[in-house]
Design a protein around this motif. Structure first.
Motif, mmCIF file in Angstrom:
data_model
loop_
_atom_site.group_PDB
_atom_site.id
_atom_site.type_symbol
_atom_site.label_atom_id
_atom_site.label_comp_id
_atom_site.label_asym_id
_atom_site.label_seq_id
_atom_site.Cartn_x
_atom_site.Cartn_y
_atom_site.Cartn_z
ATOM 1 N N ALA A 146 -32.909 39.825 30.463
ATOM 2 C CA ALA A 146 -32.676 40.813 29.401
ATOM 3 C C ALA A 146 -33.972 41.564 29.088
ATOM 4 C CB ALA A 146 -32.149 40.110 28.153
ATOM 5 N N ALA A 147 -35.108 40.839 29.074
ATOM 6 C CA ALA A 147 -36.395 41.492 28.815
ATOM 7 C C ALA A 147 -36.715 42.512 29.901
ATOM 8 C CB ALA A 147 -37.502 40.438 28.745
ATOM 9 N N SER A 148 -36.389 42.165 31.145
ATOM 10 C CA SER A 148 -36.652 43.077 32.263
ATOM 11 C C SER A 148 -35.795 44.339 32.134
ATOM 12 C CB SER A 148 -36.367 42.348 33.572
ATOM 13 O OG SER A 148 -36.569 43.199 34.643
ATOM 14 N N VAL A 149 -34.508 44.155 31.787
ATOM 15 C CA VAL A 149 -33.613 45.304 31.606
ATOM 16 C C VAL A 149 -34.149 46.203 30.490
ATOM 17 C CG1 VAL A 149 -31.317 46.009 30.822
ATOM 18 C CG2 VAL A 149 -31.531 44.186 32.491
ATOM 19 N N CYS A 150 -34.551 45.597 29.354
ATOM 20 C CA CYS A 150 -35.048 46.386 28.221
ATOM 21 C C CYS A 150 -36.320 47.146 28.599
ATOM 22 C CB CYS A 150 -35.344 45.481 27.026
ATOM 23 S SG CYS A 150 -33.855 44.784 26.341
ATOM 24 N N ALA A 151 -37.253 46.449 29.284
ATOM 25 C CA ALA A 151 -38.518 47.105 29.655
ATOM 26 C C ALA A 151 -38.260 48.282 30.592
ATOM 27 C CB ALA A 151 -39.459 46.094 30.310
ATOM 28 N N THR A 152 -37.352 48.092 31.572
ATOM 29 C CA THR A 152 -37.073 49.195 32.510
ATOM 30 C C THR A 152 -36.373 50.344 31.782
ATOM 31 O OG1 THR A 152 -36.653 47.488 34.157
ATOM 32 C CG2 THR A 152 -36.150 49.725 34.797
ATOM 33 N N ALA A 153 -35.364 50.011 30.961
ATOM 34 C CA ALA A 153 -34.579 51.057 30.303
ATOM 35 C C ALA A 153 -35.429 51.863 29.332
ATOM 36 C CB ALA A 153 -33.388 50.423 29.583
ATOM 37 N N SER A 154 -36.485 51.222 28.779
ATOM 38 C CA SER A 154 -37.316 51.955 27.831
ATOM 39 C C SER A 154 -38.433 52.756 28.522
ATOM 40 C CB SER A 154 -37.939 50.979 26.830
ATOM 41 O OG SER A 154 -38.862 50.160 27.504
ATOM 42 N N ALA A 155 -38.534 52.623 29.857
ATOM 43 C CA ALA A 155 -39.551 53.388 30.601
ATOM 44 C C ALA A 155 -38.979 54.766 30.917
ATOM 45 C CB ALA A 155 -39.932 52.667 31.881
ATOM 46 N N LEU A 156 -39.668 55.797 30.444
ATOM 47 C CA LEU A 156 -39.171 57.167 30.617
ATOM 48 C C LEU A 156 -39.108 57.536 32.105
ATOM 49 C CD1 LEU A 156 -38.691 58.818 27.971
ATOM 50 C CD2 LEU A 156 -40.481 60.348 28.828
ATOM 51 N N GLY A 157 -37.977 58.044 32.546
ATOM 52 C CA GLY A 157 -37.855 58.559 33.909
ATOM 53 C C GLY A 157 -37.676 57.492 34.973
ATOM 54 N N PHE A 158 -37.270 56.283 34.563
ATOM 55 C CA PHE A 158 -37.085 55.224 35.572
ATOM 56 C C PHE A 158 -35.980 55.582 36.554
ATOM 57 C CE2 PHE A 158 -33.597 54.074 32.825
ATOM 58 C CZ PHE A 158 -32.679 53.535 33.701
ATOM 59 N N ALA A 159 -35.003 56.408 36.093
ATOM 60 C CA ALA A 159 -33.823 56.691 36.919
ATOM 61 C C ALA A 159 -34.168 57.508 38.168
ATOM 62 C CB ALA A 159 -32.771 57.425 36.097
ATOM 63 N N ALA A 160 -35.394 58.068 38.206
ATOM 64 C CA ALA A 160 -35.784 58.835 39.386
ATOM 65 C C ALA A 160 -36.161 57.917 40.547
ATOM 66 C CB ALA A 160 -36.965 59.742 39.039
ATOM 67 N N TYR A 161 -36.303 56.616 40.280
ATOM 68 C CA TYR A 161 -36.754 55.689 41.316
ATOM 69 C C TYR A 161 -35.663 54.666 41.625
ATOM 70 C CZ TYR A 161 -41.019 57.861 39.792
ATOM 71 O OH TYR A 161 -41.956 58.797 39.466
ATOM 72 N N THR A 162 -35.197 54.677 42.876
ATOM 73 C CA THR A 162 -34.112 53.783 43.288
ATOM 74 C C THR A 162 -34.445 52.326 42.980
ATOM 75 O OG1 THR A 162 -33.799 55.338 45.085
ATOM 76 C CG2 THR A 162 -32.592 53.285 45.232
ATOM 77 N N ALA A 163 -35.711 51.924 43.218
ATOM 78 C CA ALA A 163 -36.085 50.516 43.052
ATOM 79 C C ALA A 163 -35.850 50.052 41.616
ATOM 80 C CB ALA A 163 -37.538 50.310 43.443
ATOM 81 N N PHE A 164 -36.123 50.918 40.635
ATOM 82 C CA PHE A 164 -35.959 50.495 39.242
ATOM 83 C C PHE A 164 -34.493 50.555 38.804
ATOM 84 C CE2 PHE A 164 -40.440 51.738 39.533
ATOM 85 C CZ PHE A 164 -40.969 50.491 39.279
ATOM 86 N N CYS A 165 -33.712 51.489 39.389
ATOM 87 C CA CYS A 165 -32.269 51.495 39.122
ATOM 88 C C CYS A 165 -31.661 50.191 39.636
ATOM 89 C CB CYS A 165 -31.599 52.669 39.827
ATOM 90 S SG CYS A 165 -32.146 54.250 39.232
ATOM 91 N N TYR A 166 -32.080 49.797 40.838
ATOM 92 C CA TYR A 166 -31.577 48.562 41.426
ATOM 93 C C TYR A 166 -32.027 47.353 40.594
ATOM 94 C CZ TYR A 166 -31.115 44.764 44.799
ATOM 95 O OH TYR A 166 -30.809 43.580 45.398
ATOM 96 N N LEU A 167 -33.261 47.429 40.069
ATOM 97 C CA LEU A 167 -33.775 46.333 39.228
ATOM 98 C C LEU A 167 -32.892 46.152 37.991
ATOM 99 C CD1 LEU A 167 -36.179 44.308 38.891
ATOM 100 C CD2 LEU A 167 -37.257 46.006 37.455
#
Lengths: 154, 154
Positions: free
Chosen positions: A25-46
């Protein structure tokens, strides 16, 4: 049957599930709160993989609580087989997601110096998300190994 | 003891080792022949990890040949424990290397379009190296699972 630490329906098993759930859950929150993560496939997959991990761990944690409360035995061959398959699938997906995110973070930070050149890039959050994903995977891999060992000795 | 496909000292075990060795060597060659791979940590790690995998598989393949030729039994608890540790370490390192390389390849190819913008970047070789690394890991993971199962049922 001997009692193995981390087996389903025990306090140690429940604590492994809680560990997986919290870090996923912490990983999901940290990624979702990072601006522009959706531009990177690796973080969408994460996010997808950690979401799946969190759901699976939540389900199993509830099952462990139920078994502890009503003193049920969860160690039948059919149930353990199901746990083995689920745990291995989620553990492998989590590890793949954590490693690919780590590959991208190291590339940004050390190889192409994107973090230094573009202060808008939320490298800190990406690093935090990756670290949480590895911790979640460590708990998940422990569960998966315990389940496999249980199945092999049933 | 029942004979498990992929056990050490059998033809199926030897074929798994040969598969690991061939794909790991192919991955090392593809990465090493890609110009400028050393600028990227993920590909340096891929070479190191695939090199280790190739050496380990070569050693075990030689041991399997020896056991097959002289009809030796390799399935003692001490030997299988050693194989389990080695196989799990190399399999996890290979998977981590393959996933981080895949993360970087996907980033180059789909996210920042580095392959299209910089024709000098040997994306094809990076992709080939990553694919071979995943194939080598698939064989390695099979060996690791068989060894763990053997150890648990010894």
């Amino acid at each position: 049957m001997r009692e193995l630490a981390g087996s389903p329906g025990t306090w140690s098993g429940l604590s492994l599930r809680v560990g997986q759930l919290v870090f996923a859950a912490a990983s999901v929150c940290a990624t979702a709160s990072a601006l522009g993560f959706a531009a990177y496939t690796a973080f969408c997959y994460l996010i997808a993989s950690m979401g799946l991990q969190a759901l699976w761990s939540l389900g199993l944690a509830c099952l462990d609580c139920y078994a502890l409360k009503f003193k049920k035995d969860l160690q039948s061959a059919v149930l353990v087989s199901l746990f083995v398959v689920g745990d291995w699938v989620t553990a492998i997906l989590s590890f793949a997601a954590a490693c690919s995110a780590a590959g991208v973070v190291v590339l940004f930070d050390r190889d192409i110096y994107a973090c230094r050149r573009d202060p808008q890039l939320p490298c800190g959050r990406f690093e935090l998300a990756t670290a949480c994903a590895f911790l979640s995977w460590a708990f998940s891999a422990t569960s998966a190994l315990v389940m496999f060992w249980l199945l092999a000795s049933l």
